[in-house]
Write an enzyme that holds these catalytic residues in place. Structure first.
Site, PDB file in Angstrom:
ATOM      1  CG  ASP B 514      -2.027   0.910   1.227  1.00  0.00           C
ATOM      2  OD1 ASP B 514      -2.218   1.574   0.199  1.00  0.00           O
ATOM      3  OD2 ASP B 514      -2.755   0.983   2.228  1.00  0.00           O
ATOM      4  CD  GLU B 517      -0.172   5.740  -3.518  1.00  0.00           C
ATOM      5  OE1 GLU B 517       0.479   5.896  -2.467  1.00  0.00           O
ATOM      6  OE2 GLU B 517      -1.077   4.908  -3.635  1.00  0.00           O
ATOM      7  CG  ASP B 590      -8.012   4.586   0.884  1.00  0.00           C
ATOM      8  OD1 ASP B 590      -7.937   3.356   0.699  1.00  0.00           O
ATOM      9  OD2 ASP B 590      -7.144   5.231   1.478  1.00  0.00           O
TER      10      ASP B 590
END
Lengths: 496, 914
Positions: B514, B517, B590
């Site tokens: 996760d 980025e 999300d």
């Protein structure tokens, strides 16, 4: 005919191996149903719940579902609504567990739910485990019941003591009431006698008024001081909470409300050294001195002192004291009368307190088994509080018949007030309602569910819904007599 | 006054749960983007020309594009030659039959900064070594030699299997025109937006924003100055373009220039976009700069291989042409042009360049139960138990960040999970898997092994290139592993190995990557500063969009090594780039428990699918907030089709495991999950196809029906493979849906009852438990109808096959089967079995077979018969006549069936139908 059955039986046992030795012939059939799994004279099998539907017996356990009730496939997974009988555990399990590559020992200890050779027979150890569990449970139950019994005894004693106390209190209360009545008569008489001696009536009157003012001011000050302390306490808590937020807030959440709030908070001037704040200590002595001085008739002549005192008091306390009271001068009476009046005042206060105490005792007495539980057993545990910790590290304190609280060193919230003991599905439950509001202003509530145990213990806590908490625990309270069939390990049934 | 107050408050409340737009740079706030938009207003002519072409190898034509500068600019340029030209070497490479690559670089560069000249590379960055699949490129080299004809002003080259594609190249200004089957499909630099900002020394007259600017409290210093690349690609006679995910926007890309309704280009810049909006061109977690267009008979695609901050401005021209203006901050100009008959061709060609989709283990296609967080070992095992008790099948349970000690990945919180190995063993006994979160940021804590390993090793460096960059993320002060550094994978492997705290000796542990980025809480635009330094001396601005991809790569590789290459690894990523399909699944981040997010999920998944990222899904139920019952049910009914099917919920959300619902709501959710398991053979076969040709799993209708332009913009229906059409109900209080089915020539049948649908459009009444799903006439669908607890439990179960007649009474379909776990299939250990219905009967063909699958068989065949009036006789015919036997046929509402058929899928058979 007979040969055919035998052949089928041997076929099935060849397929399923050891496990089928325990059953008669057809895999997955319980002893109670065995008679249905024999071909009729036409070599047919009738679906159990639909006897009109008959299929050739070789379609039993052929791994294809034919009967609407799934009864033709007791030993395969072909019917989604079918059941498999596990001989080792003596119970049924859903067909979906048959031959799925998982040895479901919990449901089928002999491993017969899987093809032969894939699972071992663990019935002996499961039996032992079950036996141990049962034994342990019975021990707990026994001990728990004994303890509970002692609680009932203790509860009865406490109730008796409370009743005695009430009687005594009532007696004292009546006596004091009578005394007060007499005092009031005395007071009236003295006032009558004093009405002429007005040597220094003005001063006396003034003194009386001053004294009253002082009393009022004292009360006001105490009240304000308490409010200040509370406000400071709140401020400290908010300060700590905000400090925590400023330091630990997750900027990833990029919540403008949070950012705005932090910005705003930073801009508000802080109280200087809030943590080290030393409150002005209220000097009881000062007030006493003033009171005493105002009684001292020798001082009456020193008018200038008195005037100074009066102006000082009105100046300093005026802000707190309603003008009407401080300026109104009433004829209170002489020193003697004042002494009686003091006793009267004290008695009134004492009576009030007595009345309160009496009310509490009466209320407690009036509460019956709806609150204290069967046999009013809860009386024995009236002041008991249990504690536990959540997985997030919060402390929880549950006073069984008082408040439940959750929090840490920074903040504490109420989870509600006890509504007493009730029973639900064989367990003892204590509900706490009207706790502090959480999100959306909903009050927190808590439900504590006790199973039988020989010690008081709170186990898991979960928030089952927003602001609704449930704690499971054990307590001798939960050890009400139970029927034999509710004991663990007795859920063995033999038929579908 | 009072009233005004209230209104303001209402507005505030409405907007406070949405993305913070001001935190992210719009084009106008990003100087390189605005410069190119300004450039596009009036592109100067006569600047760029092609020269020095070398035609020795027609599959790799090279040359130089010269950039002419005026004398002042020539003075300022770092690498201008004596004539005042900057030289831009280019190459035009025929990569495969359908793919031409146009790559432009810049020569003569050097770093003009005393502090950084020895730190930064002078090269323009290309992410190609991380993105391209060189093995596949080698395998799919062009099959035919191109043919070329040159003139003074340009040349023309024919290429493709039948030389049916052509590119016309003009030299000055450079322009490329692509033609397929005689029809023009694409032009490059038709509007002269080709712009490559060459390296130059800072001039006093330069606008300040060229070298530095300030945004969101951070100053970005660009020591190399302006160096953007930009280009226009014009899709000729294509009304719509698709792709360039990831955006929470419609599947059909909107026009973003003055011709459209949104005046902001689509941005590709991987960010942790907190509480993103739907219907938005804003950037998200992943980027795939691949755009496609299709019309009946022709299709064209453009893959812009650049990992820097990128904007794509889309406009409509001359009513039927669609122009895309690609603008990237730095890097090489690297464009792959795909041409073909349909989107299918584009996607397979793109797959042969960037790789096909990883073949996952079977469990990965099951239902995943996740929540932030199952707080304790006890709680996790309780969820597992309850799922079984309520007969809700599932394969994988997940632990979010709280499994760690102080958010230190690789370390269990032993207080809450006292015996993780036992916990995993218990799951393994039921053939279930555990996935734990493992992010690329590492808590700063000397003595903590991952920190010690990485801080002086493969870490992202500060802007001086001196030491590990320290920023803020979940664990507080953190450093980041540099996925571009070749040392990174060994470090990660060591940390993920068996016997270490993370997985101990468990065999069923997998990872969730996760925040890659990367998400940097203290950073600008929630990500890393653009001047941080990566391996090779490249700045973060060069590599940004490929960073998450490299983390995904190394995590997958680490896990593969953990299992000694014997098991296919499972890693879920949030950030991705072109090529990420080679590693595994991604999810859409999300989302929120609101209807628009349910609607938007389908569009995003379809968009990702056609852009080459088929294994994706959205959090079922919505991550933030609480779904009401209806939304939760509808989300399961849509989510059960997502290639990656996972329910997830935020920490502040209520528990919402399926078994917490009461009947009949529970039944509806259970049915949706069970449907997914029924379709498992079909899904697994589709994943196999995706691993061969990069076909999407969920396909927009236009992918399957390129000749029906009327359904090109349909995005509330989709195909699951080529046989099933689904139309999930995604609106509140829906009483009916309006179904459009493509191609009148086809029959369509209701999946569960087999009834033929009368025509289209068709209004379908929908109850709470209705899941409109249809079988395409002419297909054969393999299902498994026995409801088990997970995929492994189903492995030995027999099949139920649906044979759906087309108009001529024909049907065809196949199933792929392997061990569901290892790489043995690469050595031929798999089954590919085809069933075909002809006039004579039903044919079973083992297209590929291997030993060990003899136990698998078909127990039931359902014939969705259209106009069958009579149940036929059917005889299984074998060479040995005495072994032939009659099938047990049975009339049904939908046609007829073969009962207890016992048809193998590992050997051929023939059933004559009379």
């Amino acid at each position: 005919m007979f040969l055919k059955v035998l052949a089928l039986a041997s076929l099935v046992s060849a397929e399923t191996g050891e496990s089928s030795k325990d059953t008669i012939g057809v895999r997955g059939v319980s002893p109670g149903n065995a008679t249905f799994y024999i071909p009729d004279e036409d070599g047919m099998f009738a679906c159990l719940a639909y006897p009109d539907i008959k299929i050739s017996f070789d379609r039993v356990n052929d791994n294809y579902c034919d009967c609407p009730d799934g009864s033709d496939e007791p030993g395969t997974s072909a019917c989604s609504n079918g059941y498999f009988y596990c001989a080792g555990s003596g119970n049924f399990l859903p067909s979906r567990y048959v031959d799925d590559g998982v040895c479901d020992y919990d449901l089928c200890c002999d491993g017969s739910d899987e093809p032969a050779g894939e699972c071992e027979n663990r019935c002996a150890e499961y039996e032992q485990e079950k036996e141990n569990e049962r034994h342990k449970f019975l021990q707990h139950l026994d001990k728990g019941r004994q303890i509970r019994h002692s609680y009932i005894h203790e509860a009865a004693l406490r109730k008796e003591a409370l009743r005695n106390k009430t009687t005594e209190l009532e007696k004292e209360y009546n006596e004091l009431t009578t005394k007060l009545k007499n005092l009031k008569v005395d007071y009236a008489r003295i006032r009558e006698e004093d009405s002429d001696s007005t040597a220094d009536a003005d001063s006396l009157q003034a003194l009386g008024a001053l004294r009253k003012t002082m009393n009022t001011a004292q009360k006001q000050y105490k009240k304000l001081y308490k409010e200040l302390v509370d406000a400071l306490d709140s401020y400290n808590k908010i300060n700590l909470a905000m400090k925590k937020m400023v330091e630990e807030y997750n900027p990833n959440f990029n919540d403008p409300a949070v950012k705005e709030c932090i910005k705003e908070w930073i801009s508000i001037p802080k109280l200087p050294a809030v943590i080290d704040y030393q409150p002005f200590t209220y000097d009881e002595n000062l007030f006493s001195k003033i009171k005493i001085m105002s009684y001292d008739t020798q001082q009456l002549n020193q008018a200038s002192w008195f005037e100074q005192l009066q102006s000082m008091v009105s100046e300093f306390l005026g802000a707190w004291v309603p003008v009407s009271e401080s300026s109104q001068i009433k004829n209170v009476g002489s020193v003697r009368a004042q002494a009686v009046k003091d006793v009267i005042d004290d008695s009134v206060i004492e009576l009030k307190e007595m009345k309160k105490e009496l009310a509490i005792a009466k209320k407690s007495l009036k509460l019956d088994s709806d609150f204290w539980g069967p046999d009013e057993v809860g009386r024995a545990l009236e002041d008991i509080c249990l504690t536990t910790t959540t997985s997030e590290g919060n402390d929880i304190e549950v006073c069984l018949f008082g408040q439940a609280r959750m929090g840490n060193s920074n903040s504490v919230v109420s989870l509600g007030t006890s509504r007493g003991i009730r029973e639900e599905k064989g367990h003892i439950v204590i509900d706490f309602v009207s706790g502090d509001p959480c999100v959306y202003g909903i009050s927190r509530t808590l439900k504590v569910v006790f199973e039988c145990g020989d010690v008081h213990q709170l186990n898991s806590i979960s928030e089952v819904d927003a602001c609704v908490y449930v704690i499971n625990g054990t307590s001798p309270l939960g050890c009400a007599p139970v029927a034999a069939h509710e004991l663990p390990g007795s859920d063995i049934h033999d038929e579908l | 006054m009072q009233f005004l107050h209230l209104v303001q408050l209402a507005l505030y409340v409405q907007t406070c749960f949405a993305v913070k737009e001001w935190m992210f740079r719009k084009c106008s706030q990003n100087p390189f983007c605005q410069r190119n938009l300004d450039y596009a207003e009036a592109p100067p002519g006569g600047v760029y020309s092609m020269t020095n072409l070398n035609f020795d190898n027609l599959k790799n034509i090279t040359g130089v594009i010269t950039k002419r500068l005026d004398s002042a600019e020539a003075e300022a340029a770092v690498g201008a030659n004596a004539d005042g030209f900057v030289e831009l070497p280019f190459r035009l490479e025929l990569v495969n039959d359908n793919t031409l690559r146009f790559l432009v670089d810049e020569s003569g560069r050097k770093i003009v900064d005393r502090d950084l000249e020895n730190v930064l590379s002078s090269e323009r960055f290309s992410p190609e070594q991380y993105v391209l699949d060189y093995d596949l490129i080698e395998k799919w080299r062009p099959t035919r030699e191109p043919e070329m004809a040159a003139s003074e002003t340009g040349f023309r080259m024919l290429y493709g299997k039948t030389l049916n594609s052509r590119v016309d190249v003009e030299y000055s200004p450079p322009k490329l025109t692509f033609t397929h089957n005689g029809e023009e499909v694409l032009r490059i630099n038709d509007d002269y937006l080709f712009n490559l900002e060459h390296l130059r020394k800072k001039q006093a007259s330069d606008p300040m924003s060229w070298w530095t600017d300030r945004f969101d409290k951070h100053t970005d210093r660009r020591v190399r100055g302006p160096e953007s690349v930009a280009l226009d690609t014009k899709f000729m006679n294509f009304a719509h373009v698709f792709g360039i995910p990831e955006h929470a926007d419609s599947f059909v890309l909107r026009k973003t220039d003055f011709t459209g309704d949104v005046h902001e280009p689509y941005r590709l810049f991987n960010v942790d976009i907190f509480q993103y909006d739907t219907n938005s061109v804003m950037p998200m977690y992943g980027s795939i700069p691949f755009m496609l267009a299709q019309r009946p008979g022709a299709a064209a695609g453009v893959f812009w291989l650049n990992s820097a901050d990128t904007y794509v401005d889309i406009g409509q021209q001359h009513t039927r042409n669609t122009r895309a203006h690609w603008i990237s901050e730095t890097g090489k100009m690297d464009v792959f042009v795909f041409v073909g008959d349909s989107m299918k061709d584009l996607l397979s060609s793109y797959g042969y360049v960037t790789g096909t989709s990883a073949m996952p283990q079977m469990f990965a296609l099951g239902y995943h139960q996740c929540r932030w967080n199952y707080r304790t070992q006890e709680e996790l095992l309780e969820v597992d138990k309850k799922m079984d008790e309520h007969n809700v099948p599932y394969d994988v349970i997940w632990l979010d960040i709280e499994w760690t000690e102080k958010r230190k990945y690789f370390e269990w919180n032993l207080e809450n999970y006292p015996d993780p190995e036992l916990m995993m063993k218990k799951l393994e006994a039921k053939n279930r898997q555990l996935v734990v979160l493992n992010d690329p940021h590492i808590r700063v804590e000397p003595g903590y092994e991952p920190y010690d390993e990485i801080v002086n090793g493969p870490a992202i460096l500060d802007n001086r290139g001196k030491k590990a960059f320290v920023g803020h993320c979940w664990p507080g002060q953190s450093i980041w592993i540099d996925g571009l550094n070749p040392e990174a994978v060994d470090k990660w492997t060591k940390l993920c190995a068996k016997g270490t705290p993370i997985g101990l000796d468990a065999n069923n542990l997998h990872l969730w990557s996760d925040m890659s980025e990367p998400s940097v809480f203290s950073g600008s635009e929630t990500t890393a500063y653009k001047d941080l330094v990566h391996y090779g001396g490249f700045q973060h601005r060069d590599v940004h969009n490929v960073y998450g991809h490299t983390v995904f790569d190394l995590t997958t590789e680490a896990l593969k090594r953990r299992y000694e290459g014997k098991k296919r690894p499972f890693v879920l990523t949030r950030s991705f780039f072109a090529g990420s399909q080679r590693f595994g699944p991604a999810w859409t981040g999300d989302n929120q428990a609101e209807w628009p997010y349910l609607q938007s999920a389908t569009s995003t998944i379809l968009s990702l699918g056609v852009a080459g990222m088929p294994f994706v899904g959205a959090d079922v139920g919505g991550f933030f907030k609480n779904p009401d019952l209806e939304l939760q049910i509808r989300w399961y009914q849509a989510g059960c089709y997502y290639p990656f099917f996972r329910a997830h919920a935020h920490e502040d959300s209520d528990y919402r495991e399926p078994y917490l619902l009461d009947s009949p709501f529970f039944d509806a959710v259970q049915r949706a999950i069970q449907l997914r398991y029924q379709l498992m053979p079909e899904y697994y076969t589709l994943f196999h196809e995706a691993s061969i040709e990069l076909k999407p799993i969920l396909r927009p209708l236009l992918y399957e029906f390129p000749d029906s332009p009327e359904i090109y913009t349909t995005e509330d229906e989709f195909m699951i493979g080529s046989s099933l059409l689904a139309m999930p109900v995604v609106t509140k209080n829906a009483h009916n849906v309006l179904l459009f089915v493509p191609d009148d020539e086809l029959y369509w049948y209701d999946y569960s009852v087999g009834q033929i649908i009368p025509g289209s459009p068709l209004q379908i009444n929908v109850g709470m438990d209705t899941m409109p799903l249809f079988v395409r006439g002419g297909s054969v669908v393999f299902t498994k109808q026995r409801m088990r607890r997970n995929t492994k439990a189903m492995a030995r179960d027999p099949y139920t096959v649906i044979v759906a007649f087309d108009k001529d009474g024909h049907a065809k379909g196949h199933v792929y089967v392997d061990d569901g776990e290892t790489y043995a299939y690469e050595n031929g250990d798999y089954i590919d079995f085809e069933i075909e219905l002809t006039e004579e009967g039903l044919i079973g063909r083992a297209l590929h077979t291997a030993p060990g699958y003899e136990h698998l068989y078909i127990e039931k065949v359902k014939f969705y018969g259209g106009d069958v009036v009579e149940t036929p006789y059917a005889r299984m015919e074998t060479e040995a006549l005495e072994e032939s036997f009659l099938m047990r046929t049975q009339p049904q509402d939908y046609g007829y069936s073969f009962e207890n058929a016992h048809l193998p899928i590992s050997s051929d058979w023939f059933i004559r139908i009379y």
